[in-house]
Design a protein around this motif. Structure first.
Motif, PDB file in Angstrom:
ATOM      1  N   UNK A  62      10.949 -21.008  23.885  1.00 52.64           N
ATOM      2  CA  UNK A  62      11.394 -19.613  24.019  1.00 52.64           C
ATOM      3  C   UNK A  62      12.106 -19.410  25.349  1.00 52.64           C
ATOM      4  N   UNK A  63      11.596 -20.032  26.415  1.00 51.80           N
ATOM      5  CA  UNK A  63      12.251 -19.936  27.722  1.00 51.80           C
ATOM      6  C   UNK A  63      13.659 -20.521  27.655  1.00 51.80           C
ATOM      7  N   UNK A  64      13.814 -21.636  26.930  1.00 54.62           N
ATOM      8  CA  UNK A  64      15.140 -22.235  26.743  1.00 54.62           C
ATOM      9  C   UNK A  64      16.038 -21.299  25.946  1.00 54.62           C
ATOM     10  N   UNK A  65      15.447 -20.677  24.945  1.00 58.60           N
ATOM     11  CA  UNK A  65      16.161 -19.718  24.089  1.00 58.60           C
ATOM     12  C   UNK A  65      16.717 -18.559  24.927  1.00 58.60           C
ATOM     13  N   UNK A  66      15.871 -17.977  25.762  1.00 59.17           N
ATOM     14  CA  UNK A  66      16.296 -16.823  26.563  1.00 59.17           C
ATOM     15  C   UNK A  66      17.295 -17.233  27.652  1.00 59.17           C
ATOM     16  N   UNK A  67      17.188 -18.465  28.149  1.00 58.34           N
ATOM     17  CA  UNK A  67      18.190 -18.958  29.091  1.00 58.34           C
ATOM     18  C   UNK A  67      19.568 -18.922  28.446  1.00 58.34           C
ATOM     19  N   UNK A 111      12.702 -15.292  36.954  1.00 59.46           N
ATOM     20  CA  UNK A 111      12.892 -16.559  37.665  1.00 59.46           C
ATOM     21  C   UNK A 111      13.976 -17.422  37.026  1.00 59.46           C
ATOM     22  N   UNK A 112      14.168 -17.254  35.716  1.00 59.96           N
ATOM     23  CA  UNK A 112      15.202 -18.010  35.007  1.00 59.96           C
ATOM     24  C   UNK A 112      16.607 -17.479  35.298  1.00 59.96           C
ATOM     25  N   UNK A 148      13.368 -25.675  39.653  1.00 56.06           N
ATOM     26  CA  UNK A 148      14.390 -24.649  39.785  1.00 56.06           C
ATOM     27  C   UNK A 148      14.935 -24.211  38.433  1.00 56.06           C
ATOM     28  N   UNK A 149      15.401 -22.963  38.384  1.00 58.63           N
ATOM     29  CA  UNK A 149      15.916 -22.402  37.135  1.00 58.63           C
ATOM     30  C   UNK A 149      17.176 -23.126  36.671  1.00 58.63           C
ATOM     31  N   UNK A 150      18.073 -23.466  37.609  1.00 64.23           N
ATOM     32  CA  UNK A 150      19.332 -24.090  37.205  1.00 64.23           C
ATOM     33  C   UNK A 150      19.113 -25.454  36.561  1.00 64.23           C
ATOM     34  N   UNK A 151      18.154 -26.210  37.061  1.00 66.49           N
ATOM     35  CA  UNK A 151      17.836 -27.497  36.430  1.00 66.49           C
ATOM     36  C   UNK A 151      17.358 -27.263  35.005  1.00 66.49           C
ATOM     37  N   UNK A 152      16.459 -26.283  34.834  1.00 72.34           N
ATOM     38  CA  UNK A 152      15.942 -25.962  33.505  1.00 72.34           C
ATOM     39  C   UNK A 152      17.073 -25.487  32.595  1.00 72.34           C
ATOM     40  N   UNK A 153      17.918 -24.613  33.107  1.00 78.91           N
ATOM     41  CA  UNK A 153      19.003 -24.050  32.300  1.00 78.91           C
ATOM     42  C   UNK A 153      20.021 -25.126  31.910  1.00 78.91           C
ATOM     43  N   UNK A 154      20.336 -26.032  32.856  1.00 81.43           N
ATOM     44  CA  UNK A 154      21.299 -27.076  32.510  1.00 81.43           C
ATOM     45  C   UNK A 154      20.710 -28.023  31.477  1.00 81.43           C
ATOM     46  N   UNK A 155      19.404 -28.288  31.580  1.00 82.81           N
ATOM     47  CA  UNK A 155      18.744 -29.077  30.527  1.00 82.81           C
ATOM     48  C   UNK A 155      18.876 -28.369  29.189  1.00 82.81           C
ATOM     49  N   UNK A 156      18.601 -27.065  29.166  1.00 82.51           N
ATOM     50  CA  UNK A 156      18.684 -26.284  27.933  1.00 82.51           C
ATOM     51  C   UNK A 156      20.067 -26.403  27.304  1.00 82.51           C
ATOM     52  N   UNK A 157      21.108 -26.265  28.115  1.00 87.39           N
ATOM     53  CA  UNK A 157      22.473 -26.304  27.588  1.00 87.39           C
ATOM     54  C   UNK A 157      22.883 -27.713  27.176  1.00 87.39           C
ATOM     55  N   UNK A 158      22.541 -28.714  27.981  1.00 90.04           N
ATOM     56  CA  UNK A 158      23.030 -30.073  27.726  1.00 90.04           C
ATOM     57  C   UNK A 158      22.180 -30.843  26.723  1.00 90.04           C
ATOM     58  N   UNK A 217      20.407 -29.189  24.034  1.00 94.77           N
ATOM     59  CA  UNK A 217      20.253 -28.480  22.762  1.00 94.77           C
ATOM     60  C   UNK A 217      21.601 -28.287  22.090  1.00 94.77           C
ATOM     61  N   UNK A 218      21.803 -28.965  20.970  1.00 92.85           N
ATOM     62  CA  UNK A 218      23.002 -28.730  20.157  1.00 92.85           C
ATOM     63  C   UNK A 218      22.729 -27.490  19.324  1.00 92.85           C
ATOM     64  N   UNK A 219      23.448 -26.435  19.583  1.00 91.71           N
ATOM     65  CA  UNK A 219      23.096 -25.107  19.104  1.00 91.71           C
ATOM     66  C   UNK A 219      22.812 -25.044  17.597  1.00 91.71           C
ATOM     67  N   UNK A 220      21.693 -24.390  17.289  1.00 93.26           N
ATOM     68  CA  UNK A 220      21.311 -24.180  15.895  1.00 93.26           C
ATOM     69  C   UNK A 220      20.348 -25.211  15.364  1.00 93.26           C
ATOM     70  N   UNK A 221      20.202 -26.313  16.083  1.00 88.13           N
ATOM     71  CA  UNK A 221      19.329 -27.401  15.640  1.00 88.13           C
ATOM     72  C   UNK A 221      18.019 -27.397  16.440  1.00 88.13           C
ATOM     73  N   UNK A 222      16.979 -27.983  15.851  1.00 86.45           N
ATOM     74  CA  UNK A 222      15.713 -28.127  16.562  1.00 86.45           C
ATOM     75  C   UNK A 222      15.922 -29.070  17.754  1.00 86.45           C
ATOM     76  N   UNK A 223      15.121 -28.878  18.788  1.00 85.83           N
ATOM     77  CA  UNK A 223      15.286 -29.695  19.987  1.00 85.83           C
ATOM     78  C   UNK A 223      13.930 -30.081  20.546  1.00 85.83           C
ATOM     79  N   UNK A 224      13.924 -31.196  21.260  1.00 90.48           N
ATOM     80  CA  UNK A 224      12.678 -31.720  21.824  1.00 90.48           C
ATOM     81  C   UNK A 224      12.572 -31.376  23.305  1.00 90.48           C
TER      82      UNK A 224
END
Length: 773
Positions: free
Chosen positions: A55-60, A130-131, A550-560, A562-569
């Motif tokens: 969910x945190x990745x989703x909201x990012x 924080x995100x 840090x938030x930016x590390x988490x956010x860049x992980x989320x973007x790089x 997660x291929x949008x629309x698909x499940x992610x690990x």
């Protein structure tokens, strides 16, 4: 030249200072204009700790939508809400305090629920801030506030007056553990082990038997007919005959029906009230008299005879033993059965006749299909979830629930004649504890009333979120400017509930679809691809991860990742590994901070090459941002920055930027290109990693926030793939030769530069310390 950036590494602690700057400067403040970009932000549910890392990745990524739109010059309205209604908090409160809802004073139980939500909500808001979520936290709403619940009730009253709501006694999905009705959309299926019992039913006045297999022998007392397929010749001579039900000795008629499958077991099926939705349909179609075998307490009723008072599972075991002892069983098989369960509580559901309120939806299905086709889905494949659901709807929506923590149904009944009355809309009503605001019954003129005790299905609240954030029935001028909203971001598992119910309700109330775009995200799974849960011990708490990395590390992980629309690990080590890219970006920026920013320069062939590749990057990023697929720009920016800009271009022009062996004009061309490229990278990356880009931008380029800038536009058509390949291959060849000869990168070497790279000769010679033959 001393670098402006002294620190050798990006410090995530700086994110807190940047957050404060954004808050103090109110850079995301929204003032409605004629054209707005409004996000129907999903209000997260504080159901327990930890908040799901998925969910945190989703909201990012929802925040990336907002930031992308702002940099595209759009006036962004990004409301924030917290969903606080429904079953999860009731279950959490019962478990936390070791109490039962129905054994606790209602007012006291509601108080305990609010306290639990407040505690969990504070942590959720902290994580979101924080995100770097750039939403309106100063005005965030709660779905259990009087203002929100008043809107839910007002919209119900409006639909009541339009004749869209009615009361009916029908078979309903019932979760007997939590004691409430649930809609079809709230049911999921799990494969659970059970026993398939093959039972002998005697055909009356013959010595013939029919074998019927069932997983629900406890419902024999509710069996009202046996059906076979009309083309099944095995039973042709017995159609219309009486069949004796084992144990109960009741006589039922053998009938034909197309739903019976000849190839399944014996081809004969017992029809009971109610084993499944097929039984419901058959009872309605064949006009059978229902028997209520299971009560609201989840136990067998008096109609079950000696099994009365047992829970269905207990009755199943007991009646199976009796069937065996009396010779009514041919065989028993251990099978895995697809069992309907409550999506929220995970309890197997029963189908029980109950009186509930219904909102009409069947008559709107074709209209919903039309509106659904007008909505652009990202990714497009998830539109099919909605369309499949619309095809499956066969009853109206049961909207009443027998729970406490939800919006109360605003109805009072005349104590004398039971006539229902709804109050004037506009305030929040609690009929279970408040006096009726109506003075006398419209039917019999009695002055005594009894308040409704049930609450709404929580989706009745959630489905008006776009109306609440646009101030429906509160501020008409604001509503006219902001509604319909632009986009609904959400997870794919609630397309058939939240997305569909919002589409239905908003169209019923406004005549318009609530949004033109829907952005659908997949599930966040653990590193093995399993669903995360506290009970499995595989849940990852996002808060310590964000605080550590840090938030930016988490956010860049989320973007790089997660291929949008698909499940992610989700894997903490993978999240940490993305920090390497931010370190590379920091090092590049630190190096460039030694050079003054020049507004212009005469580019060489080398400069023109990287600017052409930069333009290709802009095009690729635009494609991803236009589709809200942040995987595309994240990967493209990382590859360009790391493997072209840093690895090749910077090394090629380093000597020229320092003015060693080159003219001032050539030096300025390199410095101009270096800053042009880096400033473009920062802008392209800003929606994904807002903190580090803000910090670097302000140090290097402007005192105004990077998030106030317009995104870079592509300026030309170019094809530099061939030359890029040649440059990379030549540089790799030189590095390889030096390694083979045990030379350092600074040592001189004799290698012939290909003719095709002649225009790059000077930069390549200085880069590799090449000497002529």
């Amino acid at each position: 030249m001393e670098p402006k950036i002294i620190e050798k590494a990006w410090n995530p602690e700086l994110e807190k200072e940047i957050l404060k700057q954004w808050t103090d400067e109110k850079i995301y403040e929204f003032v409605p204009k004629e054209d707005n970009f409004t996000i129907d932000t999903p209000p997260p549910y504080p159901s327990g700790r930890p908040w799901h890392i998925g969910a945190a990745a989703h909201y990012s990524q929802i925040d990336m939508i907002a930031r992308t739109a702002r940099m595209a010059g759009k006036n962004v309205y990004f409301p924030i809400g917290i969903d606080r209604n429904g079953l999860p908090v009731e279950l959490y409160t019962e478990k936390k305090h070791n109490i039962k809802m129905r054994e606790t004073d209602r007012g006291q139980f509601l108080k305990l629920c609010r306290e639990a939500l407040d505690d969990l909500e504070n942590e959720m808001i902290l994580i979101m801030k924080n995100l770097g979520i750039s939403g309106d936290f100063s005005n965030y709403y709660r779905t259990d506030s009087e203002e929100y619940r008043s809107l839910t009730q007002s919209t119900f009253i409006e639909l009541w007056k339009k004749g869209q709501v009615y009361l009916a006694n029908r078979p309903n999905n019932y979760d007997w553990v939590t004691g409430t009705t649930i809609a079809d959309a709230e049911i999921t299926y799990e494969d659970l082990p059970t026993k398939l019992v093959y039972m002998k039913f005697q055909i009356k006045d013959t010595n013939k038997e029919i074998i019927i297999a069932s997983t629900r022998p406890e419902l024999l007392c509710a069996c009202k007919t046996i059906i076979v397929n009309p083309d099944d010749e095995r039973y042709a001579e017995y159609i219309g005959k009486k069949i004796i039900v084992p144990i109960t000795n009741e006589e039922v008629e053998l009938k034909t029906h197309h739903s019976a499958k000849q190839e399944f077991g014996s081809g004969a099926v017992m029809v009971c009230s109610y084993g499944d939705q097929n039984d419901v349909a058959l009872f309605r179609e064949l006009e059978l008299e229902e028997i209520v075998a299971i009560g609201l307490d989840g136990k067998m009723t008096e109609d079950a005879g000696e099994y009365a008072g047992l829970k269905p599972k207990q009755a199943r075991v007991k009646i199976t033993e009796d069937l065996i002892n009396k010779g009514f069983v041919e065989k028993i098989e251990d099978i895995v059965h697809r069992t309907p369960v409550s999506e929220r509580s995970k309890n197997p559901i029963e189908i029980i006749p109950m009186e509930e309120y219904y909102l009409k939806q069947k008559e709107s299905i074709q209209k919903m299909k039309k509106l659904g086709n007008e909505i652009t889905f990202y990714p497009a494949m998830h539109k099919q979830i909605l369309m499949n659901w619309l095809e499956s709807i066969n009853i109206d929506w049961p909207i009443s629930r027998r729970r406490y923590y939800g919006t109360e149904i605003p109805i009072w009944y005349c104590k004398n004649c039971s006539e229902p009355h709804v109050p004037v809309p506009g305030k929040y009503y609690k009929p279970w504890v408040e006096k009726c605001p109506i003075s006398e019954c419209s039917k019999c003129k009695s002055t005594e009333f009894v308040g409704e005790e049930r609450t709404f299905d929580t989706w009745m609240d959630s489905s008006v979120s776009p109306l609440f954030v646009t101030k429906f029935h509160k501020d008409q001028e604001f509503f006219n400017k902001v509604y319909p909203v632009t986009i609904r971001p959400q997870a794919k598992d609630i397309v058939r509930t939240w997305l569909y119910y919002t589409l239905l309700r908003c169209e019923q109330l406004t005549g318009k679809k609530p949004w033109s775009e829907a952005w659908i995200m997949g599930y966040g799974l653990d590193e093995k691809g399993m669903k995360m849960s506290k009970s499995k011990g595989n849940a990852i708490d996002p808060l310590p991860v964000i605080e550590k990395l840090g938030a930016d590390t988490f956010r860049f992980w989320s973007a790089s990742e997660i291929n949008h629309g698909y499940d992610f690990r989700c894997n903490e080590q993978k999240i940490e590994s993305t920090k390497k890219f931010l370190s590379k970006l920091w090092n590049v920026s630190r190096f460039l901070s030694s050079f003054p920013v020049t507004e212009s320069g005469t580019p060489t062939a080398t400069d023109e090459w990287i600017l052409s590749e930069l333009d290709n990057l802009v095009k690729e990023c635009k494609k991803g941002y236009d589709e809200y697929n942040f995987f595309i720009p994240a990967i493209a920016i990382r590859e360009f920055t790391w493997n072209l800009f840093a690895a090749h271009y910077i090394e090629m022009v380093k000597a020229r930027a320092y003015g060693i062996g080159f003219s001032d004009e050539e030096r300025d061309g390199a410095i101009y290109t270096l800053h042009k490229t880096l400033s473009t990278i920062l802008k392209l990356l800003a929606p994904i990693t807002p903190f580090i880009t803000e910090y670097l931008w302000k140090i290097l380029y402007s005192s105004e926030s990077i998030h106030k800038q317009h995104q870079v536009a592509s300026y030309s058509e170019n094809d530099v793939d061939k030359i890029t390949k040649e440059i990379v291959e030549f540089n790799s060849k030189v590095w390889g030769e030096k390694k083979t000869k045990n030379l350092s990168l600074k040592d001189s070497i004799t290698i012939v530069i290909p003719e095709s790279l002649e225009s790059f000769k000077n930069d390549l010679k200085s880069m590799h310390n090449l000497v002529d033959n």
